[in-house]
Design an enzyme around this catalytic site. Structure first.
Site, PDB file in Angstrom:
ATOM      1  N   LYS A  38     123.722  90.014  14.627  1.00 20.10           N
ATOM      2  CA  LYS A  38     123.656  89.144  15.801  1.00 20.10           C
ATOM      3  C   LYS A  38     123.376  87.694  15.404  1.00 20.10           C
ATOM      4  O   LYS A  38     122.516  87.422  14.580  1.00 20.10           O
ATOM      5  CB  LYS A  38     122.552  89.632  16.744  1.00 20.10           C
ATOM      6  CG  LYS A  38     122.538  88.942  18.083  1.00 20.10           C
ATOM      7  CD  LYS A  38     122.082  89.888  19.177  1.00 20.10           C
ATOM      8  CE  LYS A  38     122.131  89.275  20.541  1.00 20.10           C
ATOM      9  NZ  LYS A  38     123.446  88.848  20.977  1.00 20.10           N
ATOM     10  N   GLY A  43     116.924  87.661  10.592  1.00 23.37           N
ATOM     11  CA  GLY A  43     117.599  88.138   9.382  1.00 23.37           C
ATOM     12  C   GLY A  43     118.992  87.564   9.228  1.00 23.37           C
ATOM     13  O   GLY A  43     119.407  87.180   8.126  1.00 23.37           O
ATOM     14  N   CYS A  44     119.724  87.496  10.318  1.00 28.01           N
ATOM     15  CA  CYS A  44     121.095  86.986  10.267  1.00 28.01           C
ATOM     16  C   CYS A  44     121.125  85.495   9.952  1.00 28.01           C
ATOM     17  O   CYS A  44     122.006  85.020   9.237  1.00 28.01           O
ATOM     18  CB  CYS A  44     121.816  87.284  11.575  1.00 28.01           C
ATOM     19  SG  CYS A  44     121.979  89.056  11.871  1.00 28.01           S
ATOM     20  N   THR A  45     120.151  84.762  10.458  1.00 26.64           N
ATOM     21  CA  THR A  45     120.050  83.336  10.163  1.00 26.64           C
ATOM     22  C   THR A  45     119.708  83.138   8.691  1.00 26.64           C
ATOM     23  O   THR A  45     120.317  82.294   8.014  1.00 26.64           O
ATOM     24  CB  THR A  45     119.008  82.667  11.076  1.00 26.64           C
ATOM     25  OG1 THR A  45     119.424  82.833  12.435  1.00 26.64           O
ATOM     26  CG2 THR A  45     118.863  81.192  10.764  1.00 26.64           C
ATOM     27  N   ALA A  48     122.920  83.933   6.650  1.00 25.86           N
ATOM     28  CA  ALA A  48     123.939  82.892   6.806  1.00 25.86           C
ATOM     29  C   ALA A  48     123.534  81.607   6.090  1.00 25.86           C
ATOM     30  O   ALA A  48     124.356  80.975   5.420  1.00 25.86           O
ATOM     31  CB  ALA A  48     124.183  82.624   8.292  1.00 25.86           C
TER      32      ALA A  48
END
Length: 153
Positions: A38, A43-45, A48
């Site tokens: 998401k 975690g995704c930030t 990325a």
């Protein structure tokens, strides 16, 4: 998960600007195809931004990076702009590609079951074959792990 040394399935998805991307667009050079749950979550930030911070090393290795989640084109645009991500984020709202790549699965959080993306990365070689599969990715360390794997290609 798809197996290493097999042909990566082709796909066509829109990026954060509505521009279509196909796997075949990336033929001739290695590709990091990473699936994440998401936009704009911790975690995704982290993941990325790690790819962003190491982006010049990927360029030196002639390797492209593409992120994929089921978030909308609009969500991807906000996420990409907020963190200055230099690579495309592809939107898969119908789960076609996440299912093709076998990363759409049942997950659990705080005792509840739900369907979602398993944080997984496929390193695809210049010929379109899956060279490496990374499962259970640790977001902060993952970019460096992928760069090491590229050296083995």
């Amino acid at each position: 998960m798809l197996k290493e040394k097999t042909k990566a399935p082709d796909f066509e998805l829109q990026d954060e600007n509505g521009v279509p991307h196909k796997l075949s667009d990336y033929a001739g050079a290695p590709l990091v195809l990473y699936f994440y749950p998401k936009d704009d979550t911790p975690g995704c930030t982290t993941e990325a931004c790690s790819f962003r911070d190491d982006y010049s090393a990927f360029e030196q290795a002639h390797t492209k990076i593409v992120g994929v989640s089921t978030d909308s084109v609009e969500s991807h645009k906000k996420f990409k702009n907020k963190y200055g991500l230099p690579f495309p984020l592809l939107s898969d709202p119908d789960h076609k590609v996440v299912e093709q790549y076998e990363v759409w699965a049942e997950k659990r959080m705080m005792g509840k079951k739900y369907m979602g993306i398993l944080r997984t990365t496929y390193l695809i070689d210049k010929d379109g074959n899956i060279a490496r599969v990374f499962e259970g990715v640790k977001p902060a360390e993952h970019s460096q792990e992928v760069l090491e794997a590229i050296k083995q290609l």
